[in-house]
Design an enzyme around this catalytic site. Structure first.
Site, PDB file in Angstrom:
ATOM      1  N   SER A 149     -13.428 -27.444  14.239  1.00 55.97           N
ATOM      2  CA  SER A 149     -12.729 -26.622  15.224  1.00 55.97           C
ATOM      3  C   SER A 149     -12.002 -25.439  14.570  1.00 55.97           C
ATOM      4  O   SER A 149     -12.646 -24.601  13.936  1.00 55.97           O
ATOM      5  CB  SER A 149     -11.787 -27.511  16.044  1.00 55.97           C
ATOM      6  OG  SER A 149     -11.383 -26.882  17.228  1.00 55.97           O
ATOM      7  N   ASP A 170     -19.390 -27.864  25.061  1.00 54.32           N
ATOM      8  CA  ASP A 170     -18.049 -27.966  24.485  1.00 54.32           C
ATOM      9  C   ASP A 170     -17.019 -27.420  25.481  1.00 54.32           C
ATOM     10  O   ASP A 170     -17.074 -26.238  25.848  1.00 54.32           O
ATOM     11  CB  ASP A 170     -17.991 -27.169  23.180  1.00 54.32           C
ATOM     12  CG  ASP A 170     -16.713 -27.405  22.385  1.00 54.32           C
ATOM     13  OD1 ASP A 170     -15.641 -27.583  22.999  1.00 54.32           O
ATOM     14  OD2 ASP A 170     -16.778 -27.394  21.143  1.00 54.32           O
ATOM     15  N   HIS A 177     -16.343 -31.746  22.620  1.00 59.16           N
ATOM     16  CA  HIS A 177     -15.650 -31.148  21.483  1.00 59.16           C
ATOM     17  C   HIS A 177     -15.370 -32.230  20.444  1.00 59.16           C
ATOM     18  O   HIS A 177     -14.562 -33.123  20.659  1.00 59.16           O
ATOM     19  CB  HIS A 177     -14.335 -30.515  21.946  1.00 59.16           C
ATOM     20  CG  HIS A 177     -13.667 -29.689  20.879  1.00 59.16           C
ATOM     21  ND1 HIS A 177     -14.142 -28.451  20.486  1.00 59.16           N
ATOM     22  CD2 HIS A 177     -12.575 -29.935  20.104  1.00 59.16           C
ATOM     23  CE1 HIS A 177     -13.357 -27.954  19.545  1.00 59.16           C
ATOM     24  NE2 HIS A 177     -12.413 -28.843  19.290  1.00 59.16           N
TER      25      HIS A 177
END
Length: 321
Positions: free
Chosen positions: A139, A263, A291
């Site tokens: 991320s 996502d 995610h």
């Protein structure tokens, strides 16, 4: 010449196809713990970050977390455990202020913060006497890692890299997190970001005349906190300069990007086109996965760590090198 776009073999657990279920399931039902040796590393500017070391003695791999993450994040502990069980020498980097203790400076960390990653990579190579076989980022940490790889080109420290669930364009991520069910993630992360700011400036004055309780979304927080604390001219300047998508063509180390089209932190069209990638980059897109989710099997199990280990094993140098 562009990079390679491949269709992933990942298939979600049939009753966990929803991006939100994929995202939440490992947080609540597949969480692991990792206990390692802790080290405080003093950065070149006088601040510090904390590292967590595994016990393996094999090739060296460095892991970098996402926004407000830590070694207790489900993906971090799972990856460190998988690396250790696979014989790797693994080290986990916590960004400034992400180890339960405020860092020394007013600034903290941000999505384009490549200097600290570079400093830690050099440090772990120095203290182990090993080359850095690979780096794995998630991320926000994946965005910063990819940006660094693109900036450094052939001079980047790791031999290879894996990036997971990337906010390729930060302004689009901030916009997506204002919509629908994704507002749950924005609310959760903003609570953590406000709390971290308040803890830091509870016993010392803040350079900002701001009440973070009034900041209701990422645009406001990044414009009034992240940008001024880190030398950016507002949120647009921060997002423009820190988004990794524009740097992907400069990567010169073997890199695997694993990203799901569903996502909930990002629009599907935020992912780069193959021609934007360097020839050293493979983009593995999944249809489902959420995610940092990627839960598969009739009896739900983690797929992501197995895929990453498979990639790392395919790139190990010959013995003696």
């Amino acid at each position: 010449m562009g990079g390679l776009l491949i269709k992933s073999q990942f298939r979600p657990t049939w009753w966990l196809k929803s991006p939100h279920l994929q995202t939440f399931w490992p947080v609540f039902f597949a969480r692991q713990r990792f206990e390692g040796r802790k080290e405080r590393f003093d950065l070149p500017d006088g601040d510090f970050v904390d590292l967590v070391w595994g016990e393996g003695d094999g090739p060296l791999v460095m892991v970098v977390h996402g926004l407000e993450g830590s070694i207790d994040s489900h993906y971090a502990a799972a990856m460190m455990n998988s690396l250790q069980m696979s014989g790797y020498s693994a080290v986990f980097m916590r960004f400034r202020g992400c180890s339960g203790e405020p860092n020394r400076f007013d600034r903290a960390y941000h999505s384009g913060d490549t200097a600290d990653i570079s400093a830690v990579a050099a440090h772990v190579v120095e203290v182990t006497g090993k080359s850095l076989q690979a780096m794995v980022g998630y991320s926000l940490g994946a965005n910063a890692m990819l940006k660094w790889l693109g900036e450094a080109g052939s001079d980047a420290t790791p031999r290879s890299a894996v990036a997971v669930s990337i906010p390729f364009r930060l302004e689009l991520a901030a916009k997506r997190l204002q919509q629908g069910g994704s507002r749950i993630y924005q609310s959760y992360l903003l609570r953590k970001m406000r709390a971290a700011y308040q803890r830091k400036f509870d016993k010392r004055p803040s350079p900002l005349d701001i009440d973070v309780a009034d900041l209701k979304d990422f645009f406001q927080f990044d414009d009034q906190v992240t940008a001024p604390l880190h030398g950016f001219d507002g949120v647009d300047d921060y997002y423009r300069r820190s988004s990794c998508r524009q740097y992907l063509g400069g990567i010169r180390k073997r890199t695997l990007i694993i990203h799901s089209s569903d996502d909930p932190f990002m629009y599907p069209y935020a992912a780069p086109e193959p021609e934007e990638l360097s020839e050293h980059v493979t983009l593995e897109l999944t249809q489902h996965g959420g995610h940092v989710g990627f839960i598969t099997g009739g009896l739900p199990q983690r797929w992501l760590e197995k895929r990453i280990i498979e990639f790392l094993k395919s790139d190990e140098p010959p013995v003696g090198h």
